[in-house]
Design a protein around this motif. Structure first.
Motif, short mmCIF file in Angstrom:
data_model
loop_
_atom_site.label_atom_id
_atom_site.label_comp_id
_atom_site.label_asym_id
_atom_site.label_seq_id
_atom_site.Cartn_x
_atom_site.Cartn_y
_atom_site.Cartn_z
N TRP A 304 0.89 -1.50 -0.04
CA TRP A 304 -0.27 0.52 -0.01
C TRP A 304 0.69 1.64 0.07
O TRP A 304 2.02 1.71 0.41
N GLY A 305 0.53 2.05 -0.96
CA GLY A 305 1.41 3.31 -0.52
C GLY A 305 2.37 4.26 -1.42
O GLY A 305 2.58 4.83 -1.14
N GLN A 306 2.99 2.93 -1.63
CA GLN A 306 3.69 3.09 -3.30
C GLN A 306 4.14 4.82 -3.87
O GLN A 306 4.92 5.24 -4.01
N ASP A 307 2.74 4.97 -4.15
CA ASP A 307 2.84 6.10 -5.27
C ASP A 307 2.53 7.46 -4.53
O ASP A 307 2.15 8.28 -5.12
N ASN A 308 2.08 7.05 -3.18
CA ASN A 308 1.35 8.55 -2.55
C ASN A 308 2.72 8.38 -1.30
O ASN A 308 1.93 9.98 -0.89
N CYS A 309 3.45 8.27 -0.82
CA CYS A 309 4.27 7.69 0.47
C CYS A 309 5.29 8.84 -0.06
O CYS A 309 6.12 8.38 -0.74
#
Length: 357
Positions: A304-309
């Motif tokens: 999860w979150g690899q493109d937003n964190c």
């Protein structure tokens, strides 16, 4: 541009990776504002205590916090190539009750930050503080600081009670930020929950209870503000607006999004909302979040979150891993594929900010 460091034996080798910190800080002098404000506004602005003595637990006197030339040297020592910069003492000023004093303080800070970042504008990305009591003045300051080389806007994470994110007060600012294609930033401990973090007092000698607000309410604050932005249709009206949640870590986000999606789907037919997508879809399209000391979040990043964190160091504060950021990063995120780490420490930040290659 980056500094190559040898990786310890048995640890993922990140020596060739270009590291960018999405949340670092400058350090203002304690008399920074009082020395520059007109006399009629000084009474509306808190006086900050002297800096801690060198070597104490709260010592964050790395010279780079004040001196940009020293900062570049310290970044290279740490193997960090670029940084996104926020205030330190200035965070507290988002809770000022006087619009005039807040505007004056932020103008003083923004002028100083422009000069600080000018030494390496593609390596030091300064985020201006924007007072939003008067939204027309806020828009004017956004354009002024953008022309001066700063980027986006830091606004209060918890608005004044009369100016909640649920209304249309901020729409002119959101529209201007879309036009400039710059993000709005919500940093921990900015706005009208700041005093709540520090007023609980000591209970039966347990000093941790005295800090219950900073442990618990800080997460409640950002959750509520993000909820308001999503569920009142801000991202529906301004689909290109980007919001960065800063220094609240990330492990809580997928669970909260799961809950919001559940309740949105449960009630959307009986209680229509100004939204055409799931709450989580707005987050994935419009929102980013920074992290630096979050083991739970680090485990979730495997799916999860690899493109937003975005990774950060929080330099020069005492809990920063400087000068061992590269080693600590490898130890904490070494379970992830190199391609994922590259997103977290580099490409996700570049999507938002004008950082040199």
């Amino acid at each position: 541009m980056t500094t190559t460091q040898d990786a310890p034996a048995g640890v993922l080798d990140l020596s060739g990776e270009v590291l960018i910190s999405a949340d670092s800080h400058v350090m203002e002098e304690p008399d920074f504002w009082h020395s520059k404000l007109p006399d009629n506004l000084k009474g509306d602005v808190p006086e900050f205590p002297p800096r801690p003595k060198t070597g104490t637990e709260m010592d964050d006197q790395r010279p780079g916090g004040y001196n940009p030339t020293e900062r570049i040297t310290e970044m290279e020592t740490d193997g960090v190539s670029a940084e996104v910069l926020y205030p330190t003492l200035g965070l507290r000023l988002f809770s000022l009750e006087s619009p005039e004093a807040q505007e004056a303080c932020f103008n003083i800070y923004n002028d100083w930050l422009m000069e600080y970042c000018s030494i390496a504008p593609k390596r030091l990305v300064g985020i201006p503080c924007i007072a939003t009591y008067d939204i027309d003045k806020a828009v004017a300051e956004l354009y002024r600081t953008h022309e001066g080389g700063l980027y986006g806007a830091l606004v209060w994470q918890v608005p004044h009670p009369d100016l909640q994110f649920t209304g249309d007060h901020y729409d002119k600012l959101w529209a201007a930020m879309e036009e400039l294609d710059v993000p709005v930033h919500l940093h921990i401990l900015t706005g009208f929950d700041y005093s709540a973090h520090t007023n609980f007092g000591d209970r039966k000698g347990n000093h941790l209870l005295a800090h219950r607000g900073s442990v618990n309410l800080k997460l409640q604050s950002v959750t509520n503000s993000l909820f308001d932005l999503i569920f009142t249709g801000v991202f529906e009206r301004f689909p290109k607006l980007k919001v960065v949640v800063v220094e609240s870590e990330i492990g809580w986000i997928p669970f909260v999004l799961q809950q919001w999606d559940y309740y949105y789907k449960r009630f959307k037919d009986s209680r229509p909302m100004p939204m055409s997508m799931l709450p989580s879809e707005y987050f994935y399209r419009n929102c980013y979040a920074t992290f630096f000391n979050d083991y739970v979040g680090g485990q979730l990043l495997s799916w999860w979150g690899q493109d937003n964190c975005m990774w950060s160091t929080d330099y020069p504060h005492p809990n920063s891993p400087w000068p061992n950021s590269r080693r600590v990063l490898a130890e904490n995120l070494g379970h992830l594929p190199v391609e994922t780490i590259h997103k977290l420490v580099n490409t996700n930040v570049r999507k938002l900010y004008p950082i040199a290659g």
